[in-house]
Design a protein around this motif. Sequence first.
Motif, short mmCIF file in Angstrom:
data_model
loop_
_atom_site.label_atom_id
_atom_site.label_comp_id
_atom_site.label_asym_id
_atom_site.label_seq_id
_atom_site.Cartn_x
_atom_site.Cartn_y
_atom_site.Cartn_z
N ASN A 51 8.04 144.34 165.40
CA ASN A 51 8.12 142.89 165.30
C ASN A 51 8.51 142.28 166.64
OD1 ASN A 51 7.58 143.41 162.66
ND2 ASN A 51 9.58 142.81 161.88
N SER A 52 8.00 141.09 166.90
CA SER A 52 8.27 140.43 168.19
C SER A 52 9.75 140.19 168.41
CB SER A 52 7.51 139.10 168.26
OG SER A 52 7.87 138.26 167.18
N SER A 53 10.49 139.95 167.32
CA SER A 53 11.92 139.68 167.44
C SER A 53 12.78 140.94 167.41
CB SER A 53 12.37 138.73 166.33
OG SER A 53 12.11 139.31 165.06
N ASN A 54 12.20 142.04 166.91
CA ASN A 54 12.97 143.28 166.79
C ASN A 54 12.00 144.46 166.82
OD1 ASN A 54 14.65 145.40 166.19
ND2 ASN A 54 15.59 144.46 164.40
N LYS A 55 11.89 145.11 167.95
CA LYS A 55 10.93 146.20 168.13
C LYS A 55 11.29 147.46 167.34
CE LYS A 55 7.85 144.41 170.86
NZ LYS A 55 6.44 144.29 170.43
N SER A 56 12.46 147.50 166.76
CA SER A 56 12.85 148.67 165.95
C SER A 56 12.37 148.54 164.51
CB SER A 56 14.36 148.87 165.99
OG SER A 56 15.03 147.78 165.36
N ILE A 57 11.62 147.49 164.21
CA ILE A 57 11.12 147.27 162.85
C ILE A 57 9.61 147.02 162.90
CG2 ILE A 57 11.14 145.72 160.84
CD1 ILE A 57 14.08 145.24 161.35
N ILE A 58 8.88 147.74 162.07
CA ILE A 58 7.45 147.52 161.89
C ILE A 58 7.22 146.96 160.49
CG2 ILE A 58 5.22 148.66 161.55
CD1 ILE A 58 5.96 150.60 163.76
N THR A 59 6.44 145.89 160.41
CA THR A 59 6.12 145.28 159.12
C THR A 59 4.66 145.53 158.76
OG1 THR A 59 7.78 143.54 159.39
CG2 THR A 59 6.03 143.14 157.80
N ALA A 60 4.41 146.06 157.58
CA ALA A 60 3.06 146.31 157.09
C ALA A 60 2.86 145.55 155.79
CB ALA A 60 2.83 147.81 156.88
N ILE A 61 1.67 145.02 155.59
CA ILE A 61 1.34 144.27 154.38
C ILE A 61 0.56 145.17 153.43
CG2 ILE A 61 0.21 142.24 153.42
CD1 ILE A 61 2.55 141.58 155.20
N ILE A 62 0.94 145.16 152.16
CA ILE A 62 0.21 145.90 151.13
C ILE A 62 -0.33 144.90 150.12
CG2 ILE A 62 0.39 147.58 149.25
CD1 ILE A 62 2.44 149.08 150.86
N SER A 63 -1.60 145.05 149.77
CA SER A 63 -2.26 144.15 148.83
C SER A 63 -2.69 144.94 147.60
CB SER A 63 -3.48 143.50 149.49
OG SER A 63 -4.25 142.78 148.54
N VAL A 64 -2.37 144.40 146.41
CA VAL A 64 -2.74 145.04 145.15
C VAL A 64 -3.49 144.02 144.30
CG1 VAL A 64 -1.92 146.19 143.06
CG2 VAL A 64 -0.72 146.54 145.24
N THR A 65 -4.70 144.36 143.85
CA THR A 65 -5.54 143.45 143.07
C THR A 65 -5.96 144.10 141.77
OG1 THR A 65 -6.42 142.46 145.11
CG2 THR A 65 -7.64 142.05 143.07
N GLY A 66 -5.74 143.43 140.66
CA GLY A 66 -6.21 143.91 139.36
C GLY A 66 -7.71 143.72 139.25
N LEU A 67 -8.44 144.76 138.89
CA LEU A 67 -9.89 144.67 138.89
C LEU A 67 -10.44 143.87 137.72
CD1 LEU A 67 -11.02 148.22 140.10
CD2 LEU A 67 -10.71 146.11 141.39
N GLN A 68 -9.68 143.70 136.64
CA GLN A 68 -10.15 142.89 135.52
C GLN A 68 -9.70 141.43 135.64
OE1 GLN A 68 -9.41 146.29 134.93
NE2 GLN A 68 -11.64 146.40 134.78
N SER A 69 -8.46 141.22 135.99
CA SER A 69 -7.93 139.85 136.06
C SER A 69 -8.20 139.17 137.39
CB SER A 69 -6.41 139.88 135.82
OG SER A 69 -5.74 140.48 136.93
N GLY A 70 -8.39 139.97 138.45
CA GLY A 70 -8.56 139.40 139.78
C GLY A 70 -7.25 138.95 140.41
N ALA A 71 -6.13 139.10 139.69
CA ALA A 71 -4.83 138.69 140.22
C ALA A 71 -4.43 139.60 141.38
CB ALA A 71 -3.77 138.74 139.12
N THR A 72 -3.93 138.98 142.45
CA THR A 72 -3.56 139.72 143.66
C THR A 72 -2.08 139.52 143.97
OG1 THR A 72 -5.78 139.55 144.61
CG2 THR A 72 -3.97 139.97 146.13
N LYS A 73 -1.45 140.60 144.36
CA LYS A 73 -0.06 140.55 144.82
C LYS A 73 0.02 141.18 146.20
CE LYS A 73 4.45 140.03 144.51
NZ LYS A 73 5.09 138.69 144.43
N GLU A 74 0.49 140.41 147.17
CA GLU A 74 0.72 140.95 148.50
C GLU A 74 2.22 141.00 148.77
OE1 GLU A 74 -1.40 138.67 151.39
OE2 GLU A 74 -3.32 139.64 150.97
#
Length: 236
Positions: free
Chosen positions: A206-229
């Motif tokens: 991270n730009s403010s703290n190089k000792s931390i890496i942030t990764a985004i995970i995305s989960v989508t239900g294939l029937q409902s289409g609902a997404t959670k990131e």
Amino acid sequence: MGYLDHSTNNIIVDAVLTDIGREFLARNDGSFSIVKFALGDDEVDYTMIRKFGRTVGKEKIEKNTPVFEAQTNANLALKFRSVSVSNPNLVRMPRVTLTSDGLDSTGTLVVMTRTGSGSSRSVTLTQTITGESLIDPELRDQAYLVKMVNQFVSLTGFTPDTIDKDGVATYILLRASGETAAGGSSIVLPLAVRSITDTQFTVYGNSSNKSIITAIISVTGLQSGATKEFEVQISQ
């Protein structure tokens, strides 16, 4: 796929293959076959309906909404997938909620460490619905699409279905056994931190703290289409 020039009665469709699709086509072994497609409404601002009412709001959306062109990057295209439901009285859609053994107080950030016991977390995502006792049977997810940066995080015991040129791994996972009180499904993600070097923290931290890496995970239900990131924060 995108619709172009909707100002006239003519509908022009711009259809392109994603980078993964082009990769499959380039194999030239006869295995490439398009068997289905999905539609989305990423451009639509539904607050127009709330602001102007159903009739006028719909007209404003149809006439004033800018139409996106087709995207070759599958990670940017079709973030809000449309679904078809036969129930004419459906008024509420389910959503996906997050629980985890490393979830912070905000409920949106999973905290992990490069090594030690914090380098693995069990993350559970569950279908929930507000204002209804049961989720419509057609919207009960039987499988989920999971995307994450393969360089930093993986799912223990699972192999990605694809890894694109940006290093985003895609998994398709079946729901866990059993149902929620509302009849919905859930899924458990056994997250594990990959081997990350000090140099990677310097480059991707991270730009403010190089000792931390942030990764985004995305989960989508294939029937409902609902997404959670949600974010995974990996500390050095």
